[in-house]
Design an enzyme around this catalytic site. Sequence first.
Site, mmCIF file in Angstrom:
data_model
loop_
_atom_site.group_PDB
_atom_site.id
_atom_site.type_symbol
_atom_site.label_atom_id
_atom_site.label_comp_id
_atom_site.label_asym_id
_atom_site.label_seq_id
_atom_site.Cartn_x
_atom_site.Cartn_y
_atom_site.Cartn_z
ATOM 1 N N TYR A 1 24.719 -47.775 -2.477
ATOM 2 C CA TYR A 1 26.097 -47.408 -2.116
ATOM 3 C C TYR A 1 26.747 -46.468 -3.126
ATOM 4 O O TYR A 1 27.927 -46.166 -2.995
ATOM 5 C CB TYR A 1 26.990 -48.650 -2.046
ATOM 6 C CG TYR A 1 26.437 -49.814 -1.262
ATOM 7 C CD1 TYR A 1 26.239 -49.721 0.116
ATOM 8 C CD2 TYR A 1 26.135 -51.014 -1.885
ATOM 9 C CE1 TYR A 1 25.747 -50.792 0.833
ATOM 10 C CE2 TYR A 1 25.644 -52.097 -1.173
ATOM 11 C CZ TYR A 1 25.448 -51.974 0.184
ATOM 12 O OH TYR A 1 24.965 -53.032 0.885
ATOM 13 N N GLY B 1 35.678 -60.433 3.087
ATOM 14 C CA GLY B 1 36.131 -59.069 2.857
ATOM 15 C C GLY B 1 36.969 -58.789 1.648
ATOM 16 O O GLY B 1 37.063 -57.631 1.229
ATOM 17 N N ARG C 1 22.763 -52.166 -5.544
ATOM 18 C CA ARG C 1 24.060 -51.620 -5.136
ATOM 19 C C ARG C 1 24.333 -50.197 -5.651
ATOM 20 O O ARG C 1 24.804 -49.357 -4.891
ATOM 21 C CB ARG C 1 25.203 -52.563 -5.546
ATOM 22 C CG ARG C 1 25.084 -53.968 -4.943
ATOM 23 C CD ARG C 1 26.350 -54.791 -5.117
ATOM 24 N NE ARG C 1 27.419 -54.294 -4.293
ATOM 25 C CZ ARG C 1 28.431 -53.592 -4.729
ATOM 26 N NH1 ARG C 1 28.554 -53.333 -6.008
ATOM 27 N NH2 ARG C 1 29.342 -53.147 -3.894
ATOM 28 N N ARG D 1 31.723 -62.206 -1.546
ATOM 29 C CA ARG D 1 31.872 -61.487 -2.824
ATOM 30 C C ARG D 1 32.973 -62.062 -3.719
ATOM 31 O O ARG D 1 32.762 -62.232 -4.917
ATOM 32 C CB ARG D 1 32.196 -60.021 -2.511
ATOM 33 C CG ARG D 1 32.152 -59.121 -3.727
ATOM 34 C CD ARG D 1 32.743 -57.736 -3.406
ATOM 35 N NE ARG D 1 32.308 -57.204 -2.154
ATOM 36 C CZ ARG D 1 31.284 -56.352 -2.004
ATOM 37 N NH1 ARG D 1 30.612 -55.939 -3.045
ATOM 38 N NH2 ARG D 1 30.973 -55.912 -0.800
ATOM 39 N N GLU E 1 35.519 -66.601 5.620
ATOM 40 C CA GLU E 1 34.101 -66.493 5.229
ATOM 41 C C GLU E 1 33.945 -65.633 3.982
ATOM 42 O O GLU E 1 33.251 -64.619 3.998
ATOM 43 C CB GLU E 1 33.301 -65.850 6.378
ATOM 44 C CG GLU E 1 33.403 -66.545 7.711
ATOM 45 C CD GLU E 1 32.871 -65.695 8.871
ATOM 46 O OE1 GLU E 1 32.447 -64.539 8.643
ATOM 47 O OE2 GLU E 1 32.900 -66.187 10.001
ATOM 48 N N PRO E 2 34.571 -65.999 2.890
ATOM 49 C CA PRO E 2 34.477 -65.148 1.701
ATOM 50 C C PRO E 2 33.107 -65.248 1.030
ATOM 51 O O PRO E 2 32.532 -66.330 0.934
ATOM 52 C CB PRO E 2 35.552 -65.725 0.769
ATOM 53 C CG PRO E 2 35.683 -67.155 1.177
ATOM 54 C CD PRO E 2 35.362 -67.221 2.646
ATOM 55 N N CYS F 1 9.922 -45.133 -9.843
ATOM 56 C CA CYS F 1 9.695 -43.708 -9.627
ATOM 57 C C CYS F 1 10.593 -43.134 -8.547
ATOM 58 O O CYS F 1 10.123 -42.756 -7.460
ATOM 59 C CB CYS F 1 8.232 -43.484 -9.279
ATOM 60 S SG CYS F 1 7.181 -44.155 -10.554
HETATM 61 N N1 LLP Z 1 31.315 -62.654 7.240
HETATM 62 C C1 LLP Z 1 30.551 -61.725 7.836
HETATM 63 C C2 LLP Z 1 30.351 -61.792 9.281
HETATM 64 C C3 LLP Z 1 29.969 -60.706 7.068
HETATM 65 O O1 LLP Z 1 29.228 -59.787 7.665
HETATM 66 C C4 LLP Z 1 30.195 -60.666 5.664
HETATM 67 C C5 LLP Z 1 29.578 -59.618 4.826
HETATM 68 C C6 LLP Z 1 30.982 -61.675 5.088
HETATM 69 C C7 LLP Z 1 31.546 -62.648 5.908
HETATM 70 C C8 LLP Z 1 31.263 -61.736 3.612
HETATM 71 O O2 LLP Z 1 32.006 -60.646 3.202
HETATM 72 P P1 LLP Z 1 32.551 -60.539 1.680
HETATM 73 O O3 LLP Z 1 33.603 -61.605 1.494
HETATM 74 O O4 LLP Z 1 31.407 -60.742 0.792
HETATM 75 O O5 LLP Z 1 33.106 -59.176 1.621
HETATM 76 N N2 LLP Z 1 25.731 -55.617 0.454
HETATM 77 C C9 LLP Z 1 27.081 -55.112 0.471
HETATM 78 C C10 LLP Z 1 28.042 -56.039 1.189
HETATM 79 C C11 LLP Z 1 27.644 -56.364 2.606
HETATM 80 C C12 LLP Z 1 28.590 -57.297 3.299
HETATM 81 C C13 LLP Z 1 28.045 -57.737 4.595
HETATM 82 N N3 LLP Z 1 28.849 -58.694 5.294
HETATM 83 C C14 LLP Z 1 27.524 -54.807 -0.953
HETATM 84 O O6 LLP Z 1 26.734 -55.030 -1.880
HETATM 85 O O7 LLP Z 1 28.613 -54.305 -1.188
#
Ligand code: LLP
Length: 417
Positions: A319, A241, A315, A279, A276-277, A345
């Site tokens: 979004y 997150g 993206r 991004r 669980e990072p 298109c």
């Molecule tokens: N753990 C779980 C259970 C998740 O669902 C996610 C992301 C993560 C970890 C990793 O989260 P992060 O650290 O990457 O924020 N496609 C979207 C983002 C979708 C995220 C889905 N879950 C975007 O391009 O912004």
Amino acid sequence: MTPFIPFLHDNNCLHAEQVPVEQLAETFGTPLYVYSRQALISQYQRYQSAVSEQDMICYAVKANSNLAVLRTLADQGAGFDIVSGGELERVLAAGGDPARVVFSGVGKQPAEMQRALEVGIHCFNVESLRELEQLQAVAASLETVARVSLRVNPDVDARTHPYISTGLKANKFGVPVEDAETFYLQARDMAFIEPVGVDCHIGSQLTETEPLLEALDSLLVLVGRLRTQGIELVHVDMGGGLGVSYEEGEQPPDIEQYIAIVHDRLAAQGLHLILEPGRSIVADAGMFLTRVSLLKTGEEKNFAVVDGAMNDLLRPALYGAWQRVVPVTPRPGKPALWDIVGPICETGDFLAKDRELVLAEGDLLAVMQAGAYGFVMSSNYNTRPRAAEVMVDGDKAHLVRRRETLSELLAAEQELS
Ligand code: LLP
């Protein structure tokens, strides 16, 4: 730890580590994803060095699942957060340790559960009682014990884009904290289930830590209540997150500071931490390279039509995401306002809008922070072969996924026989 900066201009030419980006375009063509190995390692290390040995950094594979990315992280000792049997196979193929894998997601199939149990993953992040029952059945058939953690939905507002906000009651994820105790009591009585942790993931691209810490506190209250019932959990998994800086002025939380707070609160209770990072490890380590095909100027708008499109980088279209666009070789002159659009298109096919740039046909543009949720969300829409991916390591560039060919795209299809 100061983050490694992978993409910098030197002599008016953008470089990926030590390789001129122009050269990458010449060699591998465009559109192209470019990753920096050093940037990946350095971001992962920021996490790893802030936790204790018993804690686990499980990189969220969904953010970028290229085998070379996974191998780079596996070599650093990373764990992995997976959401499908496919991602599990990728982790195994890249030399990841199954004992450092956690399996998230609301809809795991029995065959996926079976494979994960066979290879001995660390833990299933279970999202409902029905899933727990299904897991118990699969584990029983293999006469093995499944370690589980319940994904709690703490009902906090992550204050991010609604599509990537997951911790509210209205979202499909997890179990309300009020129902969690019943879940653990049932889990305890199941012969092939061992409750070992609790987890949450409240959303992605968070730019403040308060919602995360609020969620953590509600998990800790639950852990305390379970203790009085004789259920001793070993870990708390806070999901991913943490955001990155897409726009100037967008200030994501400091990784080390965030971990220090979480770590202290858990250590006080004798609990281990799992994160669980996704991004925050890969976004800055990647860029999307595209070439201007033609300029189309109009009364109301100027369009730079490029060879990359929404099928390559979704993206912005999905979004309304804003990602920085940088000319690879900036040219002097008076900037104009440009929409950077692809050849697909759809009006939604844009990579960026209203950017002040000096552009000419043939110019190369880099879309930044594209290492996360870039290639993985690409498609073949408009029968466009997916882009190639390259990983740069110092002064060397390695092709880590070749460009798809049109014949490959057609190969899986057949006409009526
Ligand atoms: N753990 C779980 C259970 C998740 O669902 C996610 C992301 C993560 C970890 C990793 O989260 P992060 O650290 O990457 O924020 N496609 C979207 C983002 C979708 C995220 C889905 N879950 C975007 O391009 O912004």
